[in-house]
Design a protein around this motif. Structure first.
Motif, PDB file in Angstrom:
ATOM      1  N   GLN A  66      94.215 102.580  35.820  1.00  0.00           N
ATOM      2  CA  GLN A  66      94.982 103.045  36.966  1.00  0.00           C
ATOM      3  C   GLN A  66      96.168 103.867  36.478  1.00  0.00           C
ATOM      4  O   GLN A  66      96.830 103.489  35.507  1.00  0.00           O
ATOM      5  N   LYS A  67      96.407 105.000  37.125  1.00  0.00           N
ATOM      6  CA  LYS A  67      97.592 105.808  36.824  1.00  0.00           C
ATOM      7  C   LYS A  67      98.782 105.171  37.540  1.00  0.00           C
ATOM      8  O   LYS A  67      98.703 104.871  38.734  1.00  0.00           O
ATOM      9  N   VAL A  68      99.866 104.956  36.793  1.00  0.00           N
ATOM     10  CA  VAL A  68     101.063 104.368  37.380  1.00  0.00           C
ATOM     11  C   VAL A  68     102.278 105.210  36.989  1.00  0.00           C
ATOM     12  O   VAL A  68     102.260 105.919  35.988  1.00  0.00           O
ATOM     13  N   MET A  69     103.311 105.123  37.811  1.00  0.00           N
ATOM     14  CA  MET A  69     104.544 105.857  37.565  1.00  0.00           C
ATOM     15  C   MET A  69     105.658 104.856  37.303  1.00  0.00           C
ATOM     16  O   MET A  69     106.024 104.088  38.200  1.00  0.00           O
ATOM     17  N   PRO A  70     106.193 104.834  36.084  1.00  0.00           N
ATOM     18  CA  PRO A  70     107.273 103.892  35.783  1.00  0.00           C
ATOM     19  C   PRO A  70     108.549 104.251  36.547  1.00  0.00           C
ATOM     20  O   PRO A  70     108.859 105.428  36.728  1.00  0.00           O
ATOM     21  N   GLN A  71     109.257 103.224  36.983  1.00  0.00           N
ATOM     22  CA  GLN A  71     110.513 103.387  37.702  1.00  0.00           C
ATOM     23  C   GLN A  71     111.656 102.895  36.820  1.00  0.00           C
ATOM     24  O   GLN A  71     111.448 102.115  35.888  1.00  0.00           O
ATOM     25  N   PHE A  72     112.861 103.312  37.133  1.00  0.00           N
ATOM     26  CA  PHE A  72     114.016 102.927  36.327  1.00  0.00           C
ATOM     27  C   PHE A  72     114.324 101.439  36.406  1.00  0.00           C
ATOM     28  O   PHE A  72     114.978 100.887  35.530  1.00  0.00           O
ATOM     29  N   ASP A  73     113.844 100.766  37.451  1.00  0.00           N
ATOM     30  CA  ASP A  73     114.095  99.329  37.582  1.00  0.00           C
ATOM     31  C   ASP A  73     113.052  98.481  36.850  1.00  0.00           C
ATOM     32  O   ASP A  73     113.049  97.258  36.953  1.00  0.00           O
ATOM     33  N   GLY A  74     112.137  99.132  36.108  1.00  0.00           N
ATOM     34  CA  GLY A  74     111.125  98.404  35.347  1.00  0.00           C
ATOM     35  C   GLY A  74     109.825  98.180  36.094  1.00  0.00           C
ATOM     36  O   GLY A  74     108.860  97.690  35.523  1.00  0.00           O
ATOM     37  N   LYS A  75     109.780  98.540  37.355  1.00  0.00           N
ATOM     38  CA  LYS A  75     108.565  98.388  38.158  1.00  0.00           C
ATOM     39  C   LYS A  75     107.743  99.669  38.067  1.00  0.00           C
ATOM     40  O   LYS A  75     108.169 100.661  37.479  1.00  0.00           O
ATOM     41  N   PHE A  76     106.554  99.638  38.669  1.00  0.00           N
ATOM     42  CA  PHE A  76     105.654 100.794  38.647  1.00  0.00           C
ATOM     43  C   PHE A  76     105.209 101.130  40.060  1.00  0.00           C
ATOM     44  O   PHE A  76     104.969 100.241  40.871  1.00  0.00           O
ATOM     45  N   ARG A  77     105.097 102.424  40.343  1.00  0.00           N
ATOM     46  CA  ARG A  77     104.506 102.881  41.596  1.00  0.00           C
ATOM     47  C   ARG A  77     103.104 103.380  41.291  1.00  0.00           C
ATOM     48  O   ARG A  77     102.838 103.880  40.202  1.00  0.00           O
ATOM     49  N   THR A  78     102.230 103.249  42.268  1.00  0.00           N
ATOM     50  CA  THR A  78     100.854 103.724  42.095  1.00  0.00           C
ATOM     51  C   THR A  78     100.313 104.195  43.436  1.00  0.00           C
ATOM     52  O   THR A  78     100.838 103.828  44.487  1.00  0.00           O
ATOM     53  N   ASN A  79      99.266 104.992  43.384  1.00  0.00           N
ATOM     54  CA  ASN A  79      98.616 105.420  44.614  1.00  0.00           C
ATOM     55  C   ASN A  79      97.497 104.455  45.005  1.00  0.00           C
ATOM     56  O   ASN A  79      96.806 104.672  45.994  1.00  0.00           O
ATOM     57  N   GLY A  80      97.299 103.408  44.230  1.00  0.00           N
ATOM     58  CA  GLY A  80      96.299 102.386  44.556  1.00  0.00           C
ATOM     59  C   GLY A  80      94.894 102.698  44.086  1.00  0.00           C
ATOM     60  O   GLY A  80      93.995 101.877  44.233  1.00  0.00           O
ATOM     61  N   ILE A  81      94.675 103.876  43.512  1.00  0.00           N
ATOM     62  CA  ILE A  81      93.338 104.250  43.061  1.00  0.00           C
ATOM     63  C   ILE A  81      93.071 103.644  41.688  1.00  0.00           C
ATOM     64  O   ILE A  81      93.854 103.824  40.756  1.00  0.00           O
ATOM     65  N   LYS A  82      91.967 102.911  41.578  1.00  0.00           N
ATOM     66  CA  LYS A  82      91.562 102.311  40.312  1.00  0.00           C
ATOM     67  C   LYS A  82      90.205 102.873  39.915  1.00  0.00           C
ATOM     68  O   LYS A  82      89.303 102.950  40.735  1.00  0.00           O
ATOM     69  N   GLU A  83      90.095 103.275  38.653  1.00  0.00           N
ATOM     70  CA  GLU A  83      88.818 103.750  38.112  1.00  0.00           C
ATOM     71  C   GLU A  83      88.138 102.576  37.433  1.00  0.00           C
ATOM     72  O   GLU A  83      88.714 101.962  36.534  1.00  0.00           O
TER      73      GLU A  83
END
Length: 138
Positions: A66-83
């Motif tokens: 899964q592509k994820v986007m790291p955030q400054f607070d240590g969490k990750f955002r994602t579009n929910g798409i999993k390969e």
């Protein structure tokens, strides 16, 4: 002349043998950040900063990426798409097979260590990843 031929044959066998072992596959789990791409021409492209990183999760050689986007607070955002992914062995080489509704493809695992991952696709592009380290402002 025969000795040279035998030496070259042994060298070929050694170079074709994968340095990846079955027990190394579990190292794929986690967050990986692209470091560089090596093209079939020998040229490379370096990546200094990445907006997205790859998260791999495997159990019994099956799982997802899964592509994820790291955030400054240590969490990750994602579009929910999993390969969907599966690790398979063919001719002493390990491959990651990807399966999505858009297509199927595979990449050979060239190297997998605690902090380095190298994958090669059918176009002979070599992707070198490093383990992702979260942002730190300390």
């Amino acid at each position: 002349m025969k000795k040279i031929g035998l030496f070259l044959f042994v060298l070929l066998l050694i170079s074709c043998h994968s340095n990846v072992k079955n027990e190394d596959i579990k190292k794929l789990n986690g967050y990986w950040e692209i470091k560089q791409v090596k093209f079939s021409t020998g040229k490379t492209k370096e990546y200094k900063i990445n907006e997205t990183i790859d998260y791999f999760e495997l159990k019994d050689n099956q799982g997802f990426r899964q592509k994820v986007m790291p955030q400054f607070d240590g969490k990750f955002r994602t579009n929910g798409i999993k390969e969907g992914i599966k690790v398979v062995v063919k001719d002493n080489a390990f491959f990651i097979e990807y399966n999505t509704k858009f297509g199927n493809w595979k990449e050979e695992i060239i190297t997998i260590q605690d902090s380095t991952l190298v994958l090669k696709n059918k176009e002979n592009l070599e992707y070198t990843y490093k383990k992702f380290k979260p942002f730190s402002f300390k």
